[in-house]
Write a protein that holds these residues in place. Structure first.
Motif, PDB file in Angstrom:
ATOM      1  N   PHE A  27       6.512 -12.563 -42.369  1.00  0.00           N
ATOM      2  CA  PHE A  27       7.889 -12.309 -42.819  1.00  0.00           C
ATOM      3  C   PHE A  27       8.284 -10.860 -42.470  1.00  0.00           C
ATOM      4  O   PHE A  27       9.427 -10.594 -42.123  1.00  0.00           O
ATOM      5  N   GLY A  28       7.318  -9.962 -42.568  1.00  0.00           N
ATOM      6  CA  GLY A  28       7.575  -8.559 -42.197  1.00  0.00           C
ATOM      7  C   GLY A  28       7.984  -8.449 -40.739  1.00  0.00           C
ATOM      8  O   GLY A  28       8.881  -7.678 -40.384  1.00  0.00           O
ATOM      9  N   HIS A  29       7.344  -9.254 -39.875  1.00  0.00           N
ATOM     10  CA  HIS A  29       7.718  -9.255 -38.455  1.00  0.00           C
ATOM     11  C   HIS A  29       9.152  -9.760 -38.272  1.00  0.00           C
ATOM     12  O   HIS A  29       9.917  -9.202 -37.486  1.00  0.00           O
ATOM     13  N   VAL A  30       9.490 -10.828 -38.983  1.00  0.00           N
ATOM     14  CA  VAL A  30      10.840 -11.389 -38.832  1.00  0.00           C
ATOM     15  C   VAL A  30      11.883 -10.355 -39.274  1.00  0.00           C
ATOM     16  O   VAL A  30      12.886 -10.132 -38.593  1.00  0.00           O
ATOM     17  N   MET A  31      11.614  -9.710 -40.402  1.00  0.00           N
ATOM     18  CA  MET A  31      12.576  -8.712 -40.897  1.00  0.00           C
ATOM     19  C   MET A  31      12.734  -7.564 -39.912  1.00  0.00           C
ATOM     20  O   MET A  31      13.832  -7.079 -39.680  1.00  0.00           O
ATOM     21  N   ALA A  34       1.223 -15.953 -36.127  1.00  0.00           N
ATOM     22  CA  ALA A  34       2.032 -15.248 -35.137  1.00  0.00           C
ATOM     23  C   ALA A  34       3.503 -15.588 -35.346  1.00  0.00           C
ATOM     24  O   ALA A  34       3.834 -16.646 -35.887  1.00  0.00           O
ATOM     25  N   THR A  35       4.353 -14.678 -34.924  1.00  0.00           N
ATOM     26  CA  THR A  35       5.793 -14.908 -35.021  1.00  0.00           C
ATOM     27  C   THR A  35       6.410 -14.693 -33.652  1.00  0.00           C
ATOM     28  O   THR A  35       6.040 -13.752 -32.951  1.00  0.00           O
ATOM     29  N   GLY A  36       7.316 -15.565 -33.264  1.00  0.00           N
ATOM     30  CA  GLY A  36       7.956 -15.426 -31.954  1.00  0.00           C
ATOM     31  C   GLY A  36       9.089 -16.416 -31.797  1.00  0.00           C
ATOM     32  O   GLY A  36       9.711 -16.804 -32.784  1.00  0.00           O
ATOM     33  N   LYS A  37       9.327 -16.842 -30.533  1.00  0.00           N
ATOM     34  CA  LYS A  37      10.429 -17.745 -30.188  1.00  0.00           C
ATOM     35  C   LYS A  37      11.762 -17.233 -30.741  1.00  0.00           C
ATOM     36  O   LYS A  37      12.523 -17.981 -31.362  1.00  0.00           O
ATOM     37  N   TYR A  38      11.975 -15.954 -30.532  1.00  0.00           N
ATOM     38  CA  TYR A  38      13.206 -15.339 -31.039  1.00  0.00           C
ATOM     39  C   TYR A  38      14.396 -15.724 -30.174  1.00  0.00           C
ATOM     40  O   TYR A  38      14.286 -15.818 -28.949  1.00  0.00           O
ATOM     41  N   LYS A  39      15.541 -15.929 -30.840  1.00  0.00           N
ATOM     42  CA  LYS A  39      16.804 -16.138 -30.121  1.00  0.00           C
ATOM     43  C   LYS A  39      17.881 -15.335 -30.826  1.00  0.00           C
ATOM     44  O   LYS A  39      17.856 -15.201 -32.057  1.00  0.00           O
ATOM     45  N   TRP A  40      18.817 -14.852 -30.031  1.00  0.00           N
ATOM     46  CA  TRP A  40      19.943 -14.103 -30.576  1.00  0.00           C
ATOM     47  C   TRP A  40      21.246 -14.809 -30.190  1.00  0.00           C
ATOM     48  O   TRP A  40      21.286 -15.521 -29.180  1.00  0.00           O
ATOM     49  N   ASN A  41      22.287 -14.592 -30.973  1.00  0.00           N
ATOM     50  CA  ASN A  41      23.590 -15.136 -30.579  1.00  0.00           C
ATOM     51  C   ASN A  41      24.336 -14.109 -29.715  1.00  0.00           C
ATOM     52  O   ASN A  41      23.811 -13.024 -29.418  1.00  0.00           O
ATOM     53  N   GLU A  42      25.569 -14.453 -29.336  1.00  0.00           N
ATOM     54  CA  GLU A  42      26.303 -13.561 -28.431  1.00  0.00           C
ATOM     55  C   GLU A  42      26.677 -12.248 -29.084  1.00  0.00           C
ATOM     56  O   GLU A  42      26.985 -11.267 -28.411  1.00  0.00           O
ATOM     57  N   SER A  43      26.657 -12.223 -30.422  1.00  0.00           N
ATOM     58  CA  SER A  43      26.947 -10.960 -31.121  1.00  0.00           C
ATOM     59  C   SER A  43      25.691 -10.120 -31.309  1.00  0.00           C
ATOM     60  O   SER A  43      25.734  -9.075 -31.960  1.00  0.00           O
ATOM     61  N   VAL A  95      17.707 -19.441 -38.247  1.00  0.00           N
ATOM     62  CA  VAL A  95      16.852 -20.589 -38.530  1.00  0.00           C
ATOM     63  C   VAL A  95      15.403 -20.107 -38.393  1.00  0.00           C
ATOM     64  O   VAL A  95      14.957 -19.746 -37.306  1.00  0.00           O
ATOM     65  N   LEU A  96      14.705 -20.084 -39.512  1.00  0.00           N
ATOM     66  CA  LEU A  96      13.309 -19.664 -39.511  1.00  0.00           C
ATOM     67  C   LEU A  96      12.435 -20.911 -39.593  1.00  0.00           C
ATOM     68  O   LEU A  96      12.442 -21.625 -40.588  1.00  0.00           O
ATOM     69  N   THR A  97      11.723 -21.184 -38.515  1.00  0.00           N
ATOM     70  CA  THR A  97      10.842 -22.348 -38.475  1.00  0.00           C
ATOM     71  C   THR A  97       9.436 -21.908 -38.859  1.00  0.00           C
ATOM     72  O   THR A  97       8.959 -20.867 -38.392  1.00  0.00           O
ATOM     73  N   LEU A 135      20.095 -12.070 -34.675  1.00  0.00           N
ATOM     74  CA  LEU A 135      18.947 -12.972 -34.565  1.00  0.00           C
ATOM     75  C   LEU A 135      19.301 -14.313 -35.202  1.00  0.00           C
ATOM     76  O   LEU A 135      19.764 -14.367 -36.344  1.00  0.00           O
ATOM     77  N   ILE A 136      19.119 -15.405 -34.456  1.00  0.00           N
ATOM     78  CA  ILE A 136      19.468 -16.724 -35.000  1.00  0.00           C
ATOM     79  C   ILE A 136      18.269 -17.680 -35.047  1.00  0.00           C
ATOM     80  O   ILE A 136      18.379 -18.768 -35.602  1.00  0.00           O
ATOM     81  N   ALA A 137      17.158 -17.302 -34.439  1.00  0.00           N
ATOM     82  CA  ALA A 137      15.978 -18.171 -34.507  1.00  0.00           C
ATOM     83  C   ALA A 137      14.691 -17.359 -34.410  1.00  0.00           C
ATOM     84  O   ALA A 137      14.629 -16.364 -33.685  1.00  0.00           O
ATOM     85  N   ALA A 138      13.718 -17.794 -35.177  1.00  0.00           N
ATOM     86  CA  ALA A 138      12.367 -17.215 -35.117  1.00  0.00           C
ATOM     87  C   ALA A 138      11.411 -18.285 -35.620  1.00  0.00           C
ATOM     88  O   ALA A 138      11.806 -19.142 -36.416  1.00  0.00           O
ATOM     89  N   THR A 139      10.191 -18.247 -35.126  1.00  0.00           N
ATOM     90  CA  THR A 139       9.188 -19.221 -35.555  1.00  0.00           C
ATOM     91  C   THR A 139       7.922 -18.509 -36.016  1.00  0.00           C
ATOM     92  O   THR A 139       7.401 -17.647 -35.308  1.00  0.00           O
ATOM     93  N   ILE A 140       7.490 -18.859 -37.209  1.00  0.00           N
ATOM     94  CA  ILE A 140       6.203 -18.367 -37.719  1.00  0.00           C
ATOM     95  C   ILE A 140       5.197 -19.498 -37.555  1.00  0.00           C
ATOM     96  O   ILE A 140       5.408 -20.599 -38.068  1.00  0.00           O
ATOM     97  N   ALA A 141       4.129 -19.230 -36.826  1.00  0.00           N
ATOM     98  CA  ALA A 141       3.066 -20.228 -36.654  1.00  0.00           C
ATOM     99  C   ALA A 141       1.830 -19.730 -37.401  1.00  0.00           C
ATOM    100  O   ALA A 141       1.207 -18.742 -37.005  1.00  0.00           O
TER     101      ALA A 141
END
Ligand SMILES: [Zn+2]
Length: 282
Positions: A164-168, A102-111, A88-90, A114-120
């Motif tokens: 987007f480069g940061h998220v990738m 800025a990009t942050g608020k990263y979350k990962w799943n148990e595997s 989920v990219l917010t 990456l399941i979450a990131a936020t671009i502000a």
């Protein structure tokens, strides 16, 4: 170097993710309610892009996004995240970093995915050119805007591409390494500030080895990945403009001067198929 270390330390923030509590006992639920719950769970688990834009900024954001999506690479990257199975990219607008992003608020799943990131994006992301030392691509646009060859919307779209480069890049970074860096960077900085700024201190050498570089190296590597993606966007965006070789010449000179160790990733883009292939990058 010092301010960079301090800045870098402040860039690392960990946002704890409350784990959704699974409820296994469905016996009390009617079939209809269970189906509704399953649909909700499926939509909550699916990825995609969530744009959380305050009404005040909707118009300008729409223009920046349109500019980003005017290129093939912008559309391809947007589609990839819009239809992502997990992430989920917010995208939101930040007032406290008005000309930045800025990009942050990263979350990962148990595997470990990456399941979450936020671009502000800054509320005035269509203004402000960061320094050519760490931002050789965004900075290179400045003279072209002052001569009215490009608009502020192109600058803002280039900032979107940078993020987007940061998220990738972070999606390809192992979660344990990221957390190790979050943990060790403050420790590194603390020692660095107390040992007379001696980067050859054996404790610092060991920490840098563990986390894949000293804080500045980790930080500049990330920023230059953002800039490489910004360059990819501009390669498409200015392909038909007369000034495209001039723009890429300016990027090239800044990369050679300040980012020698990272030149390859920029040269790869220049050498790949596209309009700047014919400009003399080398
Ligand atoms: Zn960045």
């Amino acid at each position: 170097m010092l301010w960079l270390l301090l800045l870098f330390a402040s860039l690392f923030t960990v946002v704890p993710s409350p784990r959704a509590e699974g409820r296994r006992n469905t016996t009390a639920l009617t079939a209809k309610a269970a189906a509704a719950r399953d649909r909700y769970a499926a939509s909550a688990a699916a990825g995609g892009i969530r744009e959380t834009i305050d009404g005040r900024y909707k118009k300008r954001y729409a223009e920046w996004k349109e500019e980003f999506l005017s290129t093939e690479i912008g559309r391809a990257q947007w589609d990839m995240y819009a239809h992502h199975p997990r992430l989920v990219l917010t995208i939101t607008i930040a007032e406290n970093n008005s000309q930045g992003a800025a990009t942050g608020k990263y979350k990962w799943n148990e595997s470990g995915e990456l399941i979450a990131a936020t671009i502000a994006l800054g509320s005035q992301a269509d203004q402000g050119y960061p320094s050519s030392v760490y931002y050789p691509v965004m900075n290179a646009l400045e003279p072209f805007e002052s001569r009215h060859l490009i608009s502020g919307n192109v600058l803002a779209a280039t900032k979107i591409a940078h993020e987007f480069g940061h998220v990738m890049k972070i999606a390809g970074t192992p979660e344990p390494l990221y957390h190790l860096q979050v943990q060790l960077v403050p420790l590194y900085n603390k020692i660095f500030l107390s040992n007379g700024y001696n980067v050859n201190d054996p404790r610092l050498v060991e920490l840098a080895q563990k986390m894949g570089g000293n804080p500045v190296e980790i930080w500049e590597d990330r920023e230059y990945w953002g800039e490489a993606n910004a360059m990819l966007f501009l390669r498409d965006r200015v392909a038909k403009e007369k000034f495209h070789c001039r723009l890429f010449g300016k990027i090239k000179r800044a990369v050679e001067e300040y980012a020698r160790n990272y030149e390859e990733r920029f040269a790869e883009i220049a050498k790949s198929q596209g309009a700047i292939y014919s400009c003399s990058w080398r």
